[in-house]
Scaffold this active site. Structure first.
Site, PDB file in Angstrom:
ATOM      1  N   HIS A 270      -8.703   5.507  -3.871  1.00 30.20           N
ATOM      2  CA  HIS A 270      -9.501   4.978  -4.991  1.00 30.20           C
ATOM      3  C   HIS A 270      -9.913   6.088  -5.956  1.00 30.20           C
ATOM      4  CE1 HIS A 270     -10.106   0.693  -4.134  1.00 30.20           C
ATOM      5  NE2 HIS A 270     -10.078   1.030  -2.862  1.00 30.20           N
TER       6      HIS A 270
ATOM      7  N   LYS B 231      -2.552   1.555  -6.431  1.00 27.47           N
ATOM      8  CA  LYS B 231      -3.792   1.274  -7.165  1.00 27.47           C
ATOM      9  C   LYS B 231      -3.665   1.823  -8.591  1.00 27.47           C
ATOM     10  CE  LYS B 231      -6.757   0.416  -3.256  1.00 27.47           C
ATOM     11  NZ  LYS B 231      -6.417   0.915  -1.902  1.00 27.47           N
TER      12      LYS B 231
ATOM     13  N   SER C  98     -14.605   2.679  -1.135  1.00 27.82           N
ATOM     14  CA  SER C  98     -14.223   1.543  -1.978  1.00 27.82           C
ATOM     15  C   SER C  98     -15.282   0.446  -2.091  1.00 27.82           C
ATOM     16  CB  SER C  98     -12.916   0.944  -1.475  1.00 27.82           C
ATOM     17  OG  SER C  98     -13.051   0.546  -0.127  1.00 27.82           O
TER      18      SER C  98
HETATM   19  C1  LIG Z   1      -6.000   0.556  -0.576  1.00 31.75           C
HETATM   20  C2  LIG Z   1      -6.249   1.621   0.404  1.00 31.75           C
HETATM   21  C3  LIG Z   1      -5.279   1.964   1.351  1.00 31.75           C
HETATM   22  C4  LIG Z   1      -3.995   1.185   1.501  1.00 31.75           C
HETATM   23  O1  LIG Z   1      -3.079   1.518   0.531  1.00 31.75           O
HETATM   24  P1  LIG Z   1      -1.657   0.796   0.533  1.00 31.75           P
HETATM   25  O2  LIG Z   1      -0.750   1.761  -0.117  1.00 31.75           O
HETATM   26  O3  LIG Z   1      -1.822  -0.479  -0.194  1.00 31.75           O
HETATM   27  O4  LIG Z   1      -1.305   0.585   1.975  1.00 31.75           O
HETATM   28  C5  LIG Z   1      -5.537   3.020   2.195  1.00 31.75           C
HETATM   29  N1  LIG Z   1      -6.698   3.708   2.128  1.00 31.75           N
HETATM   30  C6  LIG Z   1      -7.656   3.404   1.240  1.00 31.75           C
HETATM   31  C7  LIG Z   1      -8.917   4.198   1.198  1.00 31.75           C
HETATM   32  C8  LIG Z   1      -7.461   2.345   0.354  1.00 31.75           C
HETATM   33  O5  LIG Z   1      -8.433   2.017  -0.502  1.00 31.75           O
END
Ligand SMILES: *Cc1c(COP(=O)(O)O)cnc(C)c1O
Length: 415
Positions: free
Chosen positions: A218, A249, A190
């Site tokens: 992502h 996301k 990310s």
């Molecule tokens: C955003 C993210 C998470 C967390 O996701 P949530 O569902 O908001 O807890 C976990 N792993 C990665 C790689 C992320 O970018």
């Protein structure tokens, strides 16, 4: 024991230290639905300002899509507001099972189990599946939630240098006598927006009889020809043993996550994963919204194709304007400024110009690698990106960093 003055002083001192170090986080308050244009209040107490959003994980622009909102409303009407239960007591509705089946189909796996979030999925899966005879071998840049999940497991830990396949192979060789070996990586990292070499990782896993874990938060929904994720992009669909991802996301952006993969691994999570067993179910509204998202993106690749076009335009535009960006192909485009203060000043000036983007610096990224991370969305229209590019260029000129080398920028601003 009461919260006496002495307690307050201890915490106040710690908070002051955080402020002193210049890493105190402040929220910007958005007074509109999440979208490519939003109303933001920042700093606290100021007037609302309409800005172009260049930093949401709203990759497919589905956070406020009418079809998704309608489906969520239907969920509210048909299945109510809350479940008031964890899944295994009385928190599983027909729609939760439908969503799990739909995710399995979309991700090309054997089975799927929902979690309240991907953070919870990552915090539950290692402990549920592995024991002290096993080894977890993780890329050194994996997401914080994976780091926490590994801490909770009884299996031992090791790491390999970021995306360094020779180093990974050495570690696999070193741990070849373990009961289970798990290679652990993000799909799309990310902070840099670079993709894991999943084809090579899978080949190594086959050679050394290891399992592969990928967190595709992502990537799910937009990486790969039909948006299935990094495994599709790398041609290894069906070969990922444990795939975790988020619904928070690209896939609607509300909340929820899952572990998807081998049937027995998912089954083990249903028996033993603590965030699944001891935390509330995803609300019906969100489940229906997510089902609508999966229908939308299974039906057509229009949105991920538009995101790809926007990404190409943005990467090309920034490069031609004279910025140093992290090379790559994903919708995460870091604009490198190297100096922490410069990244903050730059973001502030952008905000003045009507562009919302955030500067990142140590410890979120390595020392000397401060940057503005921009993220594209299918909700961006050309006029948004043209305006954003003009603003970046204007601010870049002000700080005289355009068409400069990394060394020239560092010589002037420090690292
Ligand atoms: C955003 C993210 C998470 C967390 O996701 P949530 O569902 O908001 O807890 C976990 N792993 C990665 C790689 C992320 O970018």
């Amino acid at each position: 024991m009461a919260f006496i003055d002495a307690h307050r002083e201890i915490l106040k001192k710690e908070l002051d230290d955080i402020r002193q170090a210049g890493i105190f986080k402040e929220e910007r308050i958005i007074c509109a639905p999440q979208s490519s244009e939003i109303e933001v209040i920042f700093p606290v107490g100021s007037k609302e300002k309409r800005v172009i959003n260049m930093c949401a994980n709203n990759y497919l622009g589905l956070s406020s899509h009418p079809e998704v909102v309608d489906a969520a409303r239907k969920g509210l009407d048909h299945r109510g507001y809350g479940m008031s239960s964890v899944r295994f007591i009385c928190g599983t509705q027909d729609i939760h099972k439908q969503l799990e089946a739909k995710l399995t189909e979309f991700l090309g796996t054997e089975d799927t189990i929902l979690f309240p979030s991907c953070m919870d999925a990552n915090c539950g899966v290692f402990e549920a599946v592995l024991n002290e005879q096993d080894i977890m071998i993780a890329d050194r840049l994996v997401h914080a939630s994976i780091v926490d999940g590994m801490r909770l497991a009884k299996a031992e830990q090791d790491t390999y240098k970021h995306s360094d396949m020779d180093h990974l192979e050495k570690k696999l060789e070193l741990h070849k006598d373990r009961r289970l070996r798990v290679i652990i990586t993000d799909g799309n990292f990310s902070m840099d927006g670079d993709l894991a070499k999943l084809d090579e990782i899978v080949a190594l896993a086959e050679k050394y009889n290891a399992l592969v874990f990928v967190d595709d938060s992502h990537a799910s929904g937009f990486i790969g020809k039909t948006g299935r994720g990094t495994h599709e992009h790398c041609g290894v669909m069906g070969k990922i043993d444990i795939l975790t991802t988020t619904l928070g996301k690209a896939m609607g952006g509300a909340s929820g996550g899952c572990v998807s993969g081998r049937r027995e691994i998912v089954e083990m999570c249903r028996q033993k994963a603590r965030p699944y067993l001891f935390s509330n179910t995803i609300a019906p509204v969100v489940v229906e919204g997510a089902l609508a998202v999966l229908n939308l993106i299974s039906r057509s690749t229009e949105r991920r194709d538009k995101l790809e076009k926007n990404t190409e335009f943005w990467r090309k535009g920034l490069t031609e304007a004279g910025f140093i960006i992290k090379e790559g192909e994903t919708a995460i485009v870091p604009v490198m400024l190297f100096n922490a203060k410069l990244s903050q000043d730059f973001a502030k000036d952008l905000f003045e110009e009507g562009i919302y983007a955030v500067g990142f610096f140590f410890p979120v990224v390595p020392k000397g690698q401060a940057r503005i991370r921009t993220q594209l969305s299918a909700a961006h229209e050309s006029h948004h990106l043209e305006k954003a590019l003009a603003a970046f260029t204007k601010v870049g000129k002000k700080y005289e960093i355009l068409h400069k080398t990394k060394q020239e920028i560092i010589d002037r601003y420090g690292q």
